[in-house]
Design a protein around this motif. Structure first.
Motif, PDB file in Angstrom:
ATOM      1  N   HIS A 187     -19.438   8.019 -22.564  1.00  0.00           N
ATOM      2  CA  HIS A 187     -18.457   7.799 -23.621  1.00  0.00           C
ATOM      3  C   HIS A 187     -17.691   9.048 -23.996  1.00  0.00           C
ATOM      4  O   HIS A 187     -16.801   9.014 -24.802  1.00  0.00           O
ATOM      5  CB  HIS A 187     -19.158   7.261 -24.879  1.00  0.00           C
ATOM      6  CG  HIS A 187     -19.675   5.872 -24.697  1.00  0.00           C
ATOM      7  ND1 HIS A 187     -20.878   5.625 -24.091  1.00  0.00           N
ATOM      8  CD2 HIS A 187     -19.133   4.666 -25.007  1.00  0.00           C
ATOM      9  CE1 HIS A 187     -21.073   4.313 -24.050  1.00  0.00           C
ATOM     10  NE2 HIS A 187     -20.034   3.719 -24.597  1.00  0.00           N
ATOM     11  N   VAL A 188     -18.113  10.147 -23.406  1.00  0.00           N
ATOM     12  CA  VAL A 188     -17.510  11.399 -23.841  1.00  0.00           C
ATOM     13  C   VAL A 188     -16.106  11.550 -23.284  1.00  0.00           C
ATOM     14  O   VAL A 188     -15.885  11.449 -22.093  1.00  0.00           O
ATOM     15  CB  VAL A 188     -18.389  12.585 -23.375  1.00  0.00           C
ATOM     16  CG1 VAL A 188     -17.681  13.892 -23.638  1.00  0.00           C
ATOM     17  CG2 VAL A 188     -19.711  12.544 -24.102  1.00  0.00           C
ATOM     18  N   HIS A 189     -15.184  11.756 -24.144  1.00  0.00           N
ATOM     19  CA  HIS A 189     -13.827  12.135 -23.802  1.00  0.00           C
ATOM     20  C   HIS A 189     -13.225  11.298 -22.685  1.00  0.00           C
ATOM     21  O   HIS A 189     -12.817  11.791 -21.660  1.00  0.00           O
ATOM     22  CB  HIS A 189     -13.799  13.613 -23.394  1.00  0.00           C
ATOM     23  CG  HIS A 189     -12.403  14.124 -23.335  1.00  0.00           C
ATOM     24  ND1 HIS A 189     -11.617  14.263 -24.455  1.00  0.00           N
ATOM     25  CD2 HIS A 189     -11.622  14.477 -22.286  1.00  0.00           C
ATOM     26  CE1 HIS A 189     -10.436  14.695 -24.099  1.00  0.00           C
ATOM     27  NE2 HIS A 189     -10.396  14.837 -22.798  1.00  0.00           N
ATOM     28  N   ASP A 190     -13.200  10.042 -22.874  1.00  0.00           N
ATOM     29  CA  ASP A 190     -12.510   9.173 -21.935  1.00  0.00           C
ATOM     30  C   ASP A 190     -11.104   8.961 -22.454  1.00  0.00           C
ATOM     31  O   ASP A 190     -10.852   8.189 -23.354  1.00  0.00           O
ATOM     32  CB  ASP A 190     -13.274   7.843 -21.839  1.00  0.00           C
ATOM     33  CG  ASP A 190     -12.597   6.904 -20.862  1.00  0.00           C
ATOM     34  OD1 ASP A 190     -11.501   7.239 -20.372  1.00  0.00           O
ATOM     35  OD2 ASP A 190     -13.163   5.838 -20.590  1.00  0.00           O
ATOM     36  N   LEU A 191     -10.179   9.716 -21.874  1.00  0.00           N
ATOM     37  CA  LEU A 191      -8.805   9.686 -22.389  1.00  0.00           C
ATOM     38  C   LEU A 191      -8.134   8.339 -22.202  1.00  0.00           C
ATOM     39  O   LEU A 191      -7.142   8.035 -22.842  1.00  0.00           O
ATOM     40  CB  LEU A 191      -7.962  10.769 -21.712  1.00  0.00           C
ATOM     41  CG  LEU A 191      -8.228  12.182 -22.231  1.00  0.00           C
ATOM     42  CD1 LEU A 191      -7.558  13.197 -21.348  1.00  0.00           C
ATOM     43  CD2 LEU A 191      -7.770  12.327 -23.665  1.00  0.00           C
ATOM     44  N   MET A 193      -9.308   5.564 -22.941  1.00  0.00           N
ATOM     45  CA  MET A 193      -9.741   4.568 -23.917  1.00  0.00           C
ATOM     46  C   MET A 193      -8.688   4.345 -24.993  1.00  0.00           C
ATOM     47  O   MET A 193      -7.888   5.211 -25.270  1.00  0.00           O
ATOM     48  CB  MET A 193     -11.043   5.020 -24.588  1.00  0.00           C
ATOM     49  CG  MET A 193     -12.244   4.938 -23.666  1.00  0.00           C
ATOM     50  SD  MET A 193     -13.692   5.544 -24.497  1.00  0.00           S
ATOM     51  CE  MET A 193     -13.994   4.211 -25.642  1.00  0.00           C
ATOM     52  N   PRO A 194      -8.704   3.192 -25.580  1.00  0.00           N
ATOM     53  CA  PRO A 194      -7.792   2.976 -26.692  1.00  0.00           C
ATOM     54  C   PRO A 194      -8.154   3.881 -27.868  1.00  0.00           C
ATOM     55  O   PRO A 194      -9.207   4.501 -27.873  1.00  0.00           O
ATOM     56  CB  PRO A 194      -8.006   1.503 -27.048  1.00  0.00           C
ATOM     57  CG  PRO A 194      -9.344   1.157 -26.503  1.00  0.00           C
ATOM     58  CD  PRO A 194      -9.552   2.030 -25.318  1.00  0.00           C
ATOM     59  N   ALA A 195      -7.286   3.921 -28.815  1.00  0.00           N
ATOM     60  CA  ALA A 195      -7.523   4.766 -29.983  1.00  0.00           C
ATOM     61  C   ALA A 195      -8.886   4.453 -30.592  1.00  0.00           C
ATOM     62  O   ALA A 195      -9.251   3.294 -30.743  1.00  0.00           O
ATOM     63  CB  ALA A 195      -6.443   4.533 -31.025  1.00  0.00           C
ATOM     64  N   PRO A 196      -9.654   5.495 -30.889  1.00  0.00           N
ATOM     65  CA  PRO A 196     -11.013   5.258 -31.362  1.00  0.00           C
ATOM     66  C   PRO A 196     -11.052   4.729 -32.793  1.00  0.00           C
ATOM     67  O   PRO A 196     -10.193   5.044 -33.598  1.00  0.00           O
ATOM     68  CB  PRO A 196     -11.628   6.650 -31.306  1.00  0.00           C
ATOM     69  CG  PRO A 196     -10.487   7.590 -31.483  1.00  0.00           C
ATOM     70  CD  PRO A 196      -9.295   6.908 -30.877  1.00  0.00           C
ATOM     71  N   ASP A 197     -12.083   3.985 -33.017  1.00  0.00           N
ATOM     72  CA  ASP A 197     -12.350   3.602 -34.388  1.00  0.00           C
ATOM     73  C   ASP A 197     -13.255   4.688 -34.945  1.00  0.00           C
ATOM     74  O   ASP A 197     -14.442   4.734 -34.678  1.00  0.00           O
ATOM     75  CB  ASP A 197     -13.063   2.242 -34.407  1.00  0.00           C
ATOM     76  CG  ASP A 197     -13.530   1.880 -35.811  1.00  0.00           C
ATOM     77  OD1 ASP A 197     -13.251   2.655 -36.732  1.00  0.00           O
ATOM     78  OD2 ASP A 197     -14.159   0.822 -35.950  1.00  0.00           O
ATOM     79  N   VAL A 198     -12.653   5.616 -35.667  1.00  0.00           N
ATOM     80  CA  VAL A 198     -13.379   6.828 -36.016  1.00  0.00           C
ATOM     81  C   VAL A 198     -14.480   6.606 -37.036  1.00  0.00           C
ATOM     82  O   VAL A 198     -15.258   7.490 -37.288  1.00  0.00           O
ATOM     83  CB  VAL A 198     -12.422   7.919 -36.563  1.00  0.00           C
ATOM     84  CG1 VAL A 198     -11.511   8.391 -35.459  1.00  0.00           C
ATOM     85  CG2 VAL A 198     -11.635   7.400 -37.743  1.00  0.00           C
ATOM     86  N   ILE A 225     -18.762   6.296 -35.464  1.00  0.00           N
ATOM     87  CA  ILE A 225     -19.719   7.313 -35.062  1.00  0.00           C
ATOM     88  C   ILE A 225     -20.281   8.048 -36.263  1.00  0.00           C
ATOM     89  O   ILE A 225     -21.470   8.324 -36.339  1.00  0.00           O
ATOM     90  CB  ILE A 225     -19.069   8.294 -34.083  1.00  0.00           C
ATOM     91  CG1 ILE A 225     -18.695   7.511 -32.833  1.00  0.00           C
ATOM     92  CG2 ILE A 225     -20.018   9.422 -33.739  1.00  0.00           C
ATOM     93  CD1 ILE A 225     -17.670   8.188 -32.001  1.00  0.00           C
ATOM     94  N   ASP A 235      -5.187  10.476 -44.660  1.00  0.00           N
ATOM     95  CA  ASP A 235      -4.157   9.901 -43.795  1.00  0.00           C
ATOM     96  C   ASP A 235      -3.645  11.014 -42.883  1.00  0.00           C
ATOM     97  O   ASP A 235      -2.840  11.856 -43.300  1.00  0.00           O
ATOM     98  CB  ASP A 235      -3.023   9.337 -44.658  1.00  0.00           C
ATOM     99  CG  ASP A 235      -1.910   8.717 -43.818  1.00  0.00           C
ATOM    100  OD1 ASP A 235      -1.876   8.963 -42.587  1.00  0.00           O
ATOM    101  OD2 ASP A 235      -1.077   7.993 -44.388  1.00  0.00           O
ATOM    102  N   LEU A 236      -4.143  11.025 -41.657  1.00  0.00           N
ATOM    103  CA  LEU A 236      -3.816  12.118 -40.740  1.00  0.00           C
ATOM    104  C   LEU A 236      -2.323  12.167 -40.429  1.00  0.00           C
ATOM    105  O   LEU A 236      -1.720  13.236 -40.381  1.00  0.00           O
ATOM    106  CB  LEU A 236      -4.637  11.978 -39.444  1.00  0.00           C
ATOM    107  CG  LEU A 236      -4.519  13.122 -38.444  1.00  0.00           C
ATOM    108  CD1 LEU A 236      -4.875  14.470 -39.061  1.00  0.00           C
ATOM    109  CD2 LEU A 236      -5.409  12.865 -37.225  1.00  0.00           C
ATOM    110  N   ASP A 237      -1.701  11.017 -40.236  1.00  0.00           N
ATOM    111  CA  ASP A 237      -0.259  11.004 -39.954  1.00  0.00           C
ATOM    112  C   ASP A 237       0.530  11.653 -41.088  1.00  0.00           C
ATOM    113  O   ASP A 237       1.462  12.423 -40.853  1.00  0.00           O
ATOM    114  CB  ASP A 237       0.230   9.570 -39.721  1.00  0.00           C
ATOM    115  CG  ASP A 237      -0.087   9.111 -38.296  1.00  0.00           C
ATOM    116  OD1 ASP A 237       0.229   9.859 -37.354  1.00  0.00           O
ATOM    117  OD2 ASP A 237      -0.679   8.026 -38.138  1.00  0.00           O
TER     118      ASP A 237
END
Lengths: 372, 676
Positions: free
Chosen positions: A10-14, A16-21, A24, A358-360
């Motif tokens: 699962h590590v750093h699979d670019l 992949m769709p946007a993660p559900d942060v 984890i 809100d990161l954006d």
């Protein structure tokens, strides 16, 4: 092997769709949110590891390890929620013998490392095991700052008044004039009194115990573990190789009662054979030793560990001299004050309540422009 | 208000155009048109680029003024690059040379790479600022001076026997001396402020004047002042009044007959902002936390020029970012490592002296194989060195500055905005390979700013990782040093996970179990395995980009970090003169990209400019047996593009003589294709 493989798949699979942060961090957040470590029934043997204990035969550390392993289960904390961080020195091997999480770190830095862990994981029970050289010499700075911050840690300071692992140099608690390999004509250094030092840093919990006194040690350790904030417990520990008998004056059944002042909250400070000695106030706002039959009972100080002003506890700590006469044993100070980790968690909660993350919005800032 | 050069006050094409930017490309588009604001006939000259330097006393607010001018310029749509330059002293004695602070801004209607070699316009707020900066102003450049501050006392402080504004010694330049201080006081006569307080707004008066001269939008600055002083409305009003007075002064005075237009630069469609390196780096850390799903823990001790990252991150607690101002550098990294052990993204930020103090703990992180981000914003060294100046002299410290064989991946951003991406890349490596990573920024990147294309959060790299939750041994035990066969990363089991209790530490670990081991074969194996893990990161690094538009270069220039801008600008000049040169810029300093040796071997000569005494050059020579030509400078300032271009040309021509045909002005070839 499979667990690790699946972990890293699962590590750093670019791709992949946007993660559900949220997923984890969920595990940690949930446990942080809970009120302290979870409760379980443990036995002393559950806390032992398969590692051979490698202190010198007869070392006081064995006694302390046994006492800790026997008493910890009574706290009801699951062993996976306990973490023991140590520095360097004989005592710092301690984590290897405890079936908890642990880190045997570098010389003097255990309080700093434990601060980061405890501040970010208030759900854990974090312990520091250190020695007089580790905590008071190379790590003195971290110790005093940890104490003043009141991070939720329990610090066990094994004081044997000597450097053992480097084979017998004087330490910051060695008495003046001590002849060692590095001081053939006697040490010139004036020693620290660890309890005085901790109180000078406004520590909210300070206690002292003797390695061989299972009951007294357990009592102080229990109170230290239950305290919210930094607890410092100085444990007099015999190094039978390089400083044997250092605490014999207090351990010897004949001399011990004469020179030991047991500290019991709410009890008058009377000690010695037949209660012949006591502690009274002196004319300068400090404390002094008196003969009980020479003073009025009302003059005898009743021990109050909860006094907010640390100067009383400090005065207590100054009763003992380098040769250990009139050594108070027990809990010097125990006052309630918000712990650093809790206040930090509160600030995070307040900030999140005021402004959702809100990161954006953060990246865009206030002064942006658009090129079309 | 005395325009000592009569030429400047004469409206007209020739004097105005040549008066302002003679050092710039002669082929600048000098379209001129006239307008008549306030009844005066004023010309507008179009320029393709301008370099302005503001210089004053540390207390004059030059950094703030420069920052505001940058914001106005960014929102106008120019490409830009900035170079703040200030002393380490907070307030050196007023009016003295050590107290001079300056801010240089290069803005253009096209893509630029550096803050400019030399200013076209120099604004000085006192004699000290003049003395310290005049040597950098090419002859003919525009010099604006606050005449009020050229008092006998201030002149004497810096050793002027007579007033240079009046004694004719500045004839070589286009001098406009303006009583900025007294005009500010006049403008604020009714503000109710005392003289001393009102005087402090002279930087806003100056900003207003420059905003008029360069047609900058003003709303942003008004908004900024309102916001900045929202609790002191009187101060806000005074600053806004001074700002407007400066603008109006430009419009109505005869001292300035022309104003200048620098059109917006064509940029890829999208949303932009301007950003400094430290800000981008701090945002990168917040984003890394969000994209990994891990709480961020920053342990830091204040140090120039890295403290801004601590300040910025302290504002973002709502993102689950914990910031811990430690008692010293060692505690900063110790706490970060402790947090990493607990499952956080541990970060520590510092500069070179701090890295020296953290070395032992970095070694512990290597041994315990925990993710950790160490940010080194490099400054001039050794020892306390030049705290506010830039340098690249920590490369070897980052690569090798630890006891034992302690390999650590090293990443370097190339521009202020790139600090964001480089932080995400450093985090990817730290989390994927369970290793400390050093991110090497520097003072120039930290304080410099540029336009930044704002990324969409959900398009940033996915940095999710997973903690171990189950025993991984054959007998149901947990083996903390059992490795992923591909990345060689060990399992990360965080406290609180039942059944995975384990002990780690600085003593050598037995393979798989992580128990203490003094076995000779095990130590040899583990040492090589730690090295192999870091070397293996190269497999995840994209192929090295070689910028050689003509494809026939025989000379390659290789750099790393903040030299990207000056090297790139110098390469453009070389190409504009008809020669070819290839540019390679490294982001990964350890491990180096797998294809690098093969790439370097293709060229007859390899040049490596660095702001140190040849640290990367030494590594390249050792690793690839390439006869690298090292060109170095440690002046505390970035390279000048013109100097580098001369060096590159020398190498290309295979001569040792001085290159002569290169212009020293523009970053870029003339738009019209004229000789460079």
């Amino acid at each position: 092997m499979t667990a690790i493989e699946s972990t890293n798949a699962h590590v750093h699979d670019l791709g992949m769709p946007a993660p559900d942060v949220t997923t984890i961090s969920g595990a940690i957040d949930a446990s942080v949110a809970a009120n302290g470590p979870k409760q379980t029934a443990l036995k002393a043997k559950d806390l032992k590891t398969d590692q051979e204990v490698r202190w010198c035969p007869g070392c006081g550390d064995y006694v302390i390890l046994n006492a800790v392993q026997s008493f910890l289960p009574s706290l009801g904390i699951a062993r996976e929620d306990m973490v023991i961080i140590s520095g360097i020195g004989c005592s710092s091997r301690f984590p290897y013998y405890m079936n908890t999480y642990g880190m045997h770190s570098i010389h003097g830095r255990a309080p700093a490392i434990a601060t980061g862990l405890a501040a970010s994981r208030p759900d854990l029970s974090v312990w520091v095991v250190t020695g007089d050289g580790d905590a008071l010499s190379i790590g003195g700075n971290h110790l005093i700052h940890t104490l003043r911050r009141n991070v939720n840690l329990t610090i066990l300071l094994f004081n044997n008044r000597i450097y053992g692992l480097t084979k017998g140099q004087y330490s910051p608690t060695s008495e003046v004039g001590k002849v060692t390999k590095s001081t053939p004509m006697g040490s010139l250094d004036h020693p620290f009194n660890p309890v005085s030092l901790a109180l000078g840093a406004d520590a909210t919990f300070v206690g002292r115990a003797m390695d061989s006194d299972r009951k007294g040690l357990t009592d102080v350790l229990r109170q230290a573990a239950e305290h919210q904030g930094t607890s410092l417990v100085e444990i007099y520990q015999n190094c039978n190789i390089f400083n044997d008998g250092a605490f014999e004056l207090l351990k010897d059944p004949n001399t011990g009662p004469m020179w030991t002042i047991p500290l019991v909250h709410g009890e008058p400070l009377v000690f010695g054979p037949g209660g012949a000695s006591c502690v009274v106030r002196d004319d300068f706002g400090g404390l002094r030793i008196a003969e009980t039959n020479q003073v009025d009972a009302s003059q005898i100080v009743v021990h109050d560990a909860h006094r907010d002003d640390p100067s009383y506890a400090f005065a207590l700590s100054r009763l003992s001299s380098q040769d250990l006469r009139y050594t108070p044993m027990g809990v010097f100070r125990k006052v309630a004050k918000p712990s650093y980790d809790r206040m930090m968690a509160d600030q995070l909660e307040d900030a999140a309540a005021q402004q959702p993350a809100d990161l954006d919005a953060l990246l865009a800032g206030g002064d942006s422009w658009t090129v079309s | 208000m005395t325009g000592t050069n009569p030429g400047i006050s004469t409206p007209g094409i020739s004097s105005a155009a040549s008066g302002v930017a003679p050092s710039m490309d002669p082929a600048v588009d000098t379209a001129v048109h006239s307008s008549a604001p306030g009844g005066l006939v004023k010309s507008v000259v179009e320029l393709d680029r301008v370099v302005i330097r503001l210089a004053g006393d540390s207390g004059d607010g030059m950094q703030l003024t420069g920052g505001r001018f940058t914001s106005e310029t960014a929102s106008f749509g120019n490409d830009l690059s900035t170079l703040p330059n200030f002393p380490a002293e907070i307030r050196a004695p007023t009016g003295t040379l050590p107290g001079v602070s300056s801010f240089q801004l290069h803005f253009a209607d096209h893509d630029i790479m550096t803050p400019g070699d030399a200013p076209d316009v120099l604004v000085v707020m006192n004699p000290a600022a003049l003395k310290a900066n005049l040597p950098d102003l090419p002859g003919g450049g525009l010099l604006i001076a606050d005449s009020d501050e050229f008092t006998a006392r201030n002149l004497a402080k810096v050793g002027y026997d007579s007033n240079p504004l009046e004694d004719g010694s500045l004839e070589k330049w286009q001098l406009v001396s303006v009583p900025l201080t007294s005009m500010t006081l006049e403008a604020l006569a009714d503000s109710g402020l005392g003289k001393k307080e009102a005087e402090r707004s002279k930087n806003m008066f100056t900003l207003g004047l420059l905003s008029w001269m360069y047609h900058r939008p003003t709303e942003g600055t008004v908004r900024f002042l309102e916001r900045q002083f929202r609790r002191k409305p009187q101060i806000a009003a005074a600053n806004i009044a001074a700002f407007r007075a400066g603008f109006n002064y430009g419009e109505t005075t005869e001292a300035f007959a022309v104003s200048y237009e620098v059109k917006p630069a064509p940029m890829a469609p999208g949303k932009y902002r301007h950003i400094s390196g430290n800000q981008a780096l701090a945002y990168g850390i917040v984003a890394a936390g969000q994209r990994s799903g891990l709480p961020v823990f920053l342990g830091a001790y204040p140090i120039t020029p890295a403290s801004d990252i601590l300040h910025e991150l302290s504002k973002h607690k709502s993102f689950g970012v914990r910031t811990f101002q430690a008692e010293d550098e060692i505690a900063g990294i110790g706490a970060a490592l402790g947090a990493s052990f607990g499952g956080a993204l541990g970060v520590t930020t510092t500069s070179g002296p701090g890295v020296a103090l953290k070395a032992e703990t970095i070694g512990l992180a290597v041994m315990t194989e925990l993710p950790l981000l160490i940010v080194d914003v490099q400054r001039g060294g050794p020892s306390t060195g030049l705290p506010t100046k830039t340098e690249q002299s920590d490369l070897l410290q980052a690569l090798y500055g630890r006891n034992g064989e302690a390999p650590v991946p090293v990443i370097a951003p190339r521009s202020p905005g790139d600090c964001f991406d480089a932080t995400l890349e450093a985090t990817r490596i730290a989390l994927t390979y369970r290793t400390p990573v050093i991110l090497l920024s520097d003072g120039y990147l930290a304080n410099g700013a540029e336009p930044w294309s704002i990324p969409a959060a959900d398009e940033l790299p996915d940095l999710r990782t997973e903690f171990a939750t189950e025993p991984n041994g054959e007998d149901g035990e947990f083996l903390p040093y059992l490795r992923d066969p591909e990345t060689l990363a060990r399992a990360w089991a965080v406290p609180g996970t039942a059944g995975l209790q384990h002990r780690i530490g600085g003593l050598e670990k037995a393979d798989k179990t992580g128990n203490i081991s003094y076995d000779p074969a095990n130590h040899d194996f583990m040492t090589r395995t730690r090295q192999a893990k870091v070397d293996g990161i190269a497999a995840s690094i994209p192929a090295t980009e070689v910028d050689d538009p003509d494809g026939d270069a025989r000379v390659a220039v290789i750099g790393w970090g903040s030299t990207y801008g000056p090297i790139g600008a110098a390469c453009r000049r070389i190409r504009a003169s008809g020669r070819s040169i290839a540019q390679v810029h490294l982001r990964h300093l350890n491990p180096l990209p797998a294809d690098l040796g093969e790439i370097l071997a293709r060229y007859d000569r390899v040049v490596c400019p660095e702001m140190n005494l040849g640290q990367l050059a030494m590594v390249l020579r050792a690793k690839y047996l390439v006869d690298v030509h090292s060109h170095t400078q440690v002046r505390g300032l970035p390279f000048r593009a013109a100097e580098l271009a001369a060096v590159f040309q020398d190498v290309i021509d295979g001569t040792t003589g001085t290159a002569t045909t290169l212009d020293t002005g523009s970053d870029t070839p003339a738009q019209t294709g004229a000789a460079l």
